[in-house]
Design a protein around this motif. Sequence first.
Motif, PDB file in Angstrom:
ATOM      1  N   TRP A 276     -16.301 -12.864   1.338  1.00 13.84           N
ATOM      2  CA  TRP A 276     -15.182 -13.466   2.794  1.00 13.84           C
ATOM      3  C   TRP A 276     -13.928 -13.754   2.476  1.00 13.84           C
ATOM      4  CZ3 TRP A 276     -15.164 -13.167   7.497  1.00 13.84           C
ATOM      5  CH2 TRP A 276     -16.235 -13.396   8.798  1.00 13.84           C
ATOM      6  N   VAL A 277     -13.640 -13.441   0.780  1.00 14.43           N
ATOM      7  CA  VAL A 277     -12.535 -13.641   0.082  1.00 14.43           C
ATOM      8  C   VAL A 277     -11.296 -12.175   0.359  1.00 14.43           C
ATOM      9  CG1 VAL A 277     -13.174 -14.569  -1.931  1.00 14.43           C
ATOM     10  CG2 VAL A 277     -13.228 -12.060  -2.227  1.00 14.43           C
ATOM     11  N   TRP A 278     -12.098 -10.913   0.695  1.00 12.86           N
ATOM     12  CA  TRP A 278     -10.882  -9.783   1.428  1.00 12.86           C
ATOM     13  C   TRP A 278     -11.493  -9.854   2.574  1.00 12.86           C
ATOM     14  CZ3 TRP A 278     -13.024  -5.366   2.555  1.00 12.86           C
ATOM     15  CH2 TRP A 278     -14.052  -4.682   2.366  1.00 12.86           C
ATOM     16  N   TRP A 279     -12.847  -9.913   2.898  1.00 16.51           N
ATOM     17  CA  TRP A 279     -13.215 -10.201   4.408  1.00 16.51           C
ATOM     18  C   TRP A 279     -12.157 -10.623   5.683  1.00 16.51           C
ATOM     19  CZ3 TRP A 279     -18.964 -10.102   4.652  1.00 16.51           C
ATOM     20  CH2 TRP A 279     -19.326  -8.775   4.213  1.00 16.51           C
ATOM     21  N   ALA A 280     -12.171 -11.874   5.361  1.00 18.72           N
ATOM     22  CA  ALA A 280     -11.170 -12.845   5.794  1.00 18.72           C
ATOM     23  C   ALA A 280      -9.203 -11.466   6.516  1.00 18.72           C
ATOM     24  CB  ALA A 280     -10.389 -13.967   5.487  1.00 18.72           C
ATOM     25  N   PHE A 281      -9.206 -11.110   4.759  1.00 18.23           N
ATOM     26  CA  PHE A 281      -8.212 -10.443   5.156  1.00 18.23           C
ATOM     27  C   PHE A 281      -7.650  -9.254   7.132  1.00 18.23           C
ATOM     28  CE2 PHE A 281      -6.970 -11.441   0.534  1.00 18.23           C
ATOM     29  CZ  PHE A 281      -6.346 -11.909   0.521  1.00 18.23           C
ATOM     30  N   LEU A 282      -8.810  -9.662   7.414  1.00 19.76           N
ATOM     31  CA  LEU A 282      -8.551  -8.283   8.697  1.00 19.76           C
ATOM     32  C   LEU A 282      -8.058  -9.822   9.396  1.00 19.76           C
ATOM     33  CD1 LEU A 282      -9.903  -6.510  10.532  1.00 19.76           C
ATOM     34  CD2 LEU A 282     -11.473  -8.252  11.057  1.00 19.76           C
ATOM     35  N   LEU A 283      -7.608 -10.495   9.564  1.00 18.04           N
ATOM     36  CA  LEU A 283      -7.209 -11.073  10.393  1.00 18.04           C
ATOM     37  C   LEU A 283      -5.318 -10.722  10.072  1.00 18.04           C
ATOM     38  CD1 LEU A 283      -9.861 -12.999  10.583  1.00 18.04           C
ATOM     39  CD2 LEU A 283      -8.384 -14.852  11.040  1.00 18.04           C
ATOM     40  N   THR A 284      -5.208 -11.289   9.408  1.00 19.63           N
ATOM     41  CA  THR A 284      -3.446 -10.825   9.165  1.00 19.63           C
ATOM     42  C   THR A 284      -2.893  -8.942   8.934  1.00 19.63           C
ATOM     43  OG1 THR A 284      -1.841 -10.337   7.899  1.00 19.63           O
ATOM     44  CG2 THR A 284      -3.532  -9.752   6.640  1.00 19.63           C
ATOM     45  N   GLY A 285      -4.558  -7.655   8.963  1.00 14.97           N
ATOM     46  CA  GLY A 285      -4.619  -6.794   9.894  1.00 14.97           C
ATOM     47  C   GLY A 285      -3.632  -6.383  10.744  1.00 14.97           C
ATOM     48  N   MET A 286      -5.015  -6.587  11.673  1.00 16.14           N
ATOM     49  CA  MET A 286      -4.936  -7.122  13.125  1.00 16.14           C
ATOM     50  C   MET A 286      -3.781  -7.699  13.365  1.00 16.14           C
ATOM     51  SD  MET A 286      -7.363  -5.371  14.074  1.00 16.14           S
ATOM     52  CE  MET A 286      -8.829  -4.570  13.679  1.00 16.14           C
ATOM     53  N   LEU A 287      -3.181  -8.974  13.078  1.00 17.32           N
ATOM     54  CA  LEU A 287      -1.930  -9.593  13.453  1.00 17.32           C
ATOM     55  C   LEU A 287      -0.996  -7.935  13.028  1.00 17.32           C
ATOM     56  CD1 LEU A 287      -1.068 -11.639  14.380  1.00 17.32           C
ATOM     57  CD2 LEU A 287      -0.101 -11.904  12.226  1.00 17.32           C
ATOM     58  N   THR A 288      -0.800  -7.396  11.481  1.00 15.79           N
ATOM     59  CA  THR A 288       0.635  -5.953  11.644  1.00 15.79           C
ATOM     60  C   THR A 288      -0.489  -4.971  12.240  1.00 15.79           C
ATOM     61  OG1 THR A 288       0.383  -6.582   9.520  1.00 15.79           O
ATOM     62  CG2 THR A 288       0.587  -4.321   9.490  1.00 15.79           C
ATOM     63  N   VAL A 289      -1.484  -4.582  13.298  1.00 14.26           N
ATOM     64  CA  VAL A 289      -1.820  -3.538  14.193  1.00 14.26           C
ATOM     65  C   VAL A 289      -0.952  -4.043  14.921  1.00 14.26           C
ATOM     66  CG1 VAL A 289      -3.672  -2.247  15.512  1.00 14.26           C
ATOM     67  CG2 VAL A 289      -4.015  -3.297  13.134  1.00 14.26           C
ATOM     68  N   PHE A 290      -1.022  -4.834  16.178  1.00 10.72           N
ATOM     69  CA  PHE A 290      -0.431  -5.344  17.537  1.00 10.72           C
ATOM     70  C   PHE A 290       0.620  -6.111  17.202  1.00 10.72           C
ATOM     71  CE2 PHE A 290      -5.601  -5.035  17.709  1.00 10.72           C
ATOM     72  CZ  PHE A 290      -5.547  -4.172  18.742  1.00 10.72           C
ATOM     73  N   VAL A 291       0.987  -7.077  16.272  1.00  8.72           N
ATOM     74  CA  VAL A 291       2.806  -7.191  16.382  1.00  8.72           C
ATOM     75  C   VAL A 291       4.043  -6.659  15.597  1.00  8.72           C
ATOM     76  CG1 VAL A 291       3.658  -9.549  16.353  1.00  8.72           C
ATOM     77  CG2 VAL A 291       0.908  -9.161  17.035  1.00  8.72           C
ATOM     78  N   TYR A 292       3.456  -6.350  14.141  1.00  8.19           N
ATOM     79  CA  TYR A 292       4.468  -5.786  13.451  1.00  8.19           C
ATOM     80  C   TYR A 292       4.440  -4.951  13.501  1.00  8.19           C
ATOM     81  CZ  TYR A 292       4.889 -10.686  12.166  1.00  8.19           C
ATOM     82  OH  TYR A 292       4.774 -12.306  12.587  1.00  8.19           O
ATOM     83  N   ALA A 293       3.691  -3.527  13.178  1.00 12.76           N
ATOM     84  CA  ALA A 293       4.056  -2.243  13.264  1.00 12.76           C
ATOM     85  C   ALA A 293       4.757  -2.044  13.939  1.00 12.76           C
ATOM     86  CB  ALA A 293       2.417  -1.423  13.440  1.00 12.76           C
ATOM     87  N   LYS A 294       4.897  -1.778  15.770  1.00 12.09           N
ATOM     88  CA  LYS A 294       6.448  -1.453  16.036  1.00 12.09           C
ATOM     89  C   LYS A 294       7.096  -2.141  15.452  1.00 12.09           C
ATOM     90  CE  LYS A 294       5.041  -2.418  20.312  1.00 12.09           C
ATOM     91  NZ  LYS A 294       4.873  -2.854  21.247  1.00 12.09           N
ATOM     92  N   LEU A 295       7.702  -3.384  15.619  1.00 13.86           N
ATOM     93  CA  LEU A 295       8.717  -3.973  14.346  1.00 13.86           C
ATOM     94  C   LEU A 295       9.007  -3.493  13.725  1.00 13.86           C
ATOM     95  CD1 LEU A 295       8.362  -7.617  15.394  1.00 13.86           C
ATOM     96  CD2 LEU A 295       8.902  -6.241  16.630  1.00 13.86           C
ATOM     97  N   TRP A 296       8.269  -3.282  12.763  1.00 10.57           N
ATOM     98  CA  TRP A 296       8.798  -1.965  11.411  1.00 10.57           C
ATOM     99  C   TRP A 296       8.891  -0.622  11.610  1.00 10.57           C
ATOM    100  CZ3 TRP A 296       9.453  -3.866   6.818  1.00 10.57           C
ATOM    101  CH2 TRP A 296       9.021  -4.725   5.826  1.00 10.57           C
ATOM    102  N   ARG A 297       8.593   0.257  12.265  1.00 11.61           N
ATOM    103  CA  ARG A 297       9.127   1.278  12.708  1.00 11.61           C
ATOM    104  C   ARG A 297      10.041   1.136  13.501  1.00 11.61           C
ATOM    105  NH1 ARG A 297      10.719   5.395  13.267  1.00 11.61           N
ATOM    106  NH2 ARG A 297      10.580   7.283  12.922  1.00 11.61           N
TER     107      ARG A 297
END
Length: 610
Positions: free
Chosen positions: A78-99
């Motif tokens: 879980w010390v690294w599984w928890a980073f899925l939350l920020t990964g999914m936030l990047t997918v659905f909120v930040y990916a299009k902003l970066w591009r």
Amino acid sequence: MQLDFIDWSIIFGFFAISLVIGAVVSRQAGKSSADFFLSGRNMPWWLLGFSMVATTFAADTPGLVTNIVRENGVAGNWVWWAFLLTGMLTVFVYAKLWRRSGITTDLEFYELRYSGKPAAFLRGFRALYLGVFFNIIIMANVSLAAIKIGHVMLGLDPAETIVIAATVAVIFSAMGGLKGVLLTDFLLFIIAMVGSIGAAIVALQQADIGGMAKLITHPNVQDKMAMLPPFDLSTDASRDLLITLLVIPLSVQWWSVWYPGAEPGGGGYIAQRMLAAKDEKHAIGATLFFNVAHYALRPWPWIIVALASLVVFPDNASLQVAYPDMPADQVKGDLAYPAMLAFLPHGLLGLVVASLIAAFMSTISTHLNWGSSYIVNDFYQRFVRPDAGQKELVRVGRISTVLMMVFAGILALFLRDAYQGFEILLQIGAGTGLLFILRWFWWRINPYSEIVAMVVSFVVALWAAFAAPEEMPSWLKLIAGVGITTVAWVVATLVTPADDEEKLRSFYRLVHPGGWGWKRVLDKAAADGVPLPTDGNSHIGLGVACMLVGCVGVYSALFATGYFLYGQTTNAIILTVVAVVAAGFLATMWSKITAGDNSTPGQKPNIVED
């Protein structure tokens, strides 16, 4: 461990294919810095997604997972599984902003978002801080894994391993640029997955283990199998375990800590891949594929080998007996993974060695290309030689690639285990994550916010490493780092001058971030007769909802796989249904998620150089 002709044939065949790819694309990669670092901004989602997941399939990752499982059980992940939350936030909120930003590196963001000399200083300093200092630590940790693998599997001493591995990685990285990395990553990921699955199958076939059914009933393994830590508050030890393994990662760590590959709001080599995508839709698709593969597809072969190692090598003392030539201070839990590979038959042995070399090369080549992109684009061209030609920039990128690898190799000789490097990176990044999330959505954040966060987090990390009480648990050090750093940068934000109004408007006009945090800028622009677009607002709520559904789906798939392996079919079927329902929801929402201007690639914005 002895490799025979078929093993060496597989290994050299892998090297030959990798170098041919690098040679073929080297001519195009050398045309310009954009070709070298972003592959012309026309890469498809699937190739970028494979590259992201191949990069995080580092040579040290199986050892890290093995170390975690041996010490804290499967739940320790879980010390690294928890980073899925920020990964999914990047997918659905930040990916299009970066591009949509159209920049070359994520550090160029600083002068897109902020104005004046503080923004320029921040960009230049972070180029060296992340591209050189931080990046070298990461590569040293990966190189440490190569040292242990080289000793166990090939009988090499640490210096020999570093010289051989570094030479191959540097030649490949300097030749092909990002496109060479992307194309080879596709091959590397397939080889690495086949190798890790093969290693897990052979581990289960060992006479001392006798298959999965016997493994999960072995007394050395039974207390390590749980996918969640025990919810036991009766003793200090059990309470600390629950807090360390689950509470802190899920409640604090995922949003507050900057960690390579899981940066809150995206960043680093993940941002580099998104910026290289054909358009916003491909950027979103790439990051979604990465998070599904990274968290749901890959972990169990490593976990199985880690659990099996507890039967064959119950403790570190048994590892020392098996490998008496290994320095005692390097005999840690991560050594158990390469030690288990000693049982592989010829042919599969060569494939697994090739897969570990592939994992090393994929991660190192990505970090070398990413780090040199910072040095070239955000330091050399920006501050040293603004009028440098494209050939000169590519040459500087290749020279910096060599130098970074040299320093990383030297540092690797002084590290001891994979978890040591993991904790160092977590502590240095503690408290900066929330800033990276909010800087897109709160106009008031300025370059002083980031400077203060960077300095304070580093100072607190030094305190945690050298001055904190020895009895202080690691989770409490992390909380202290997050709290102190967050308070410091919020105060700095409120007491320092706001950014230039026109800079804020130009950023909003280009990226369309939306959100309540820009209301003041929108209202003032409207009052001045220059209204800004508001189409970003409608997608934030949907993005967060999809993030939560995506997390449920990926965690369900991860645990369903575990329950199938454990023979708990009912739980596995229930979680599989949940994962399918979550995937169905995201599929129905896909057109809304990817809605945006996908007609043309983002254009590099004009950045005023002060």
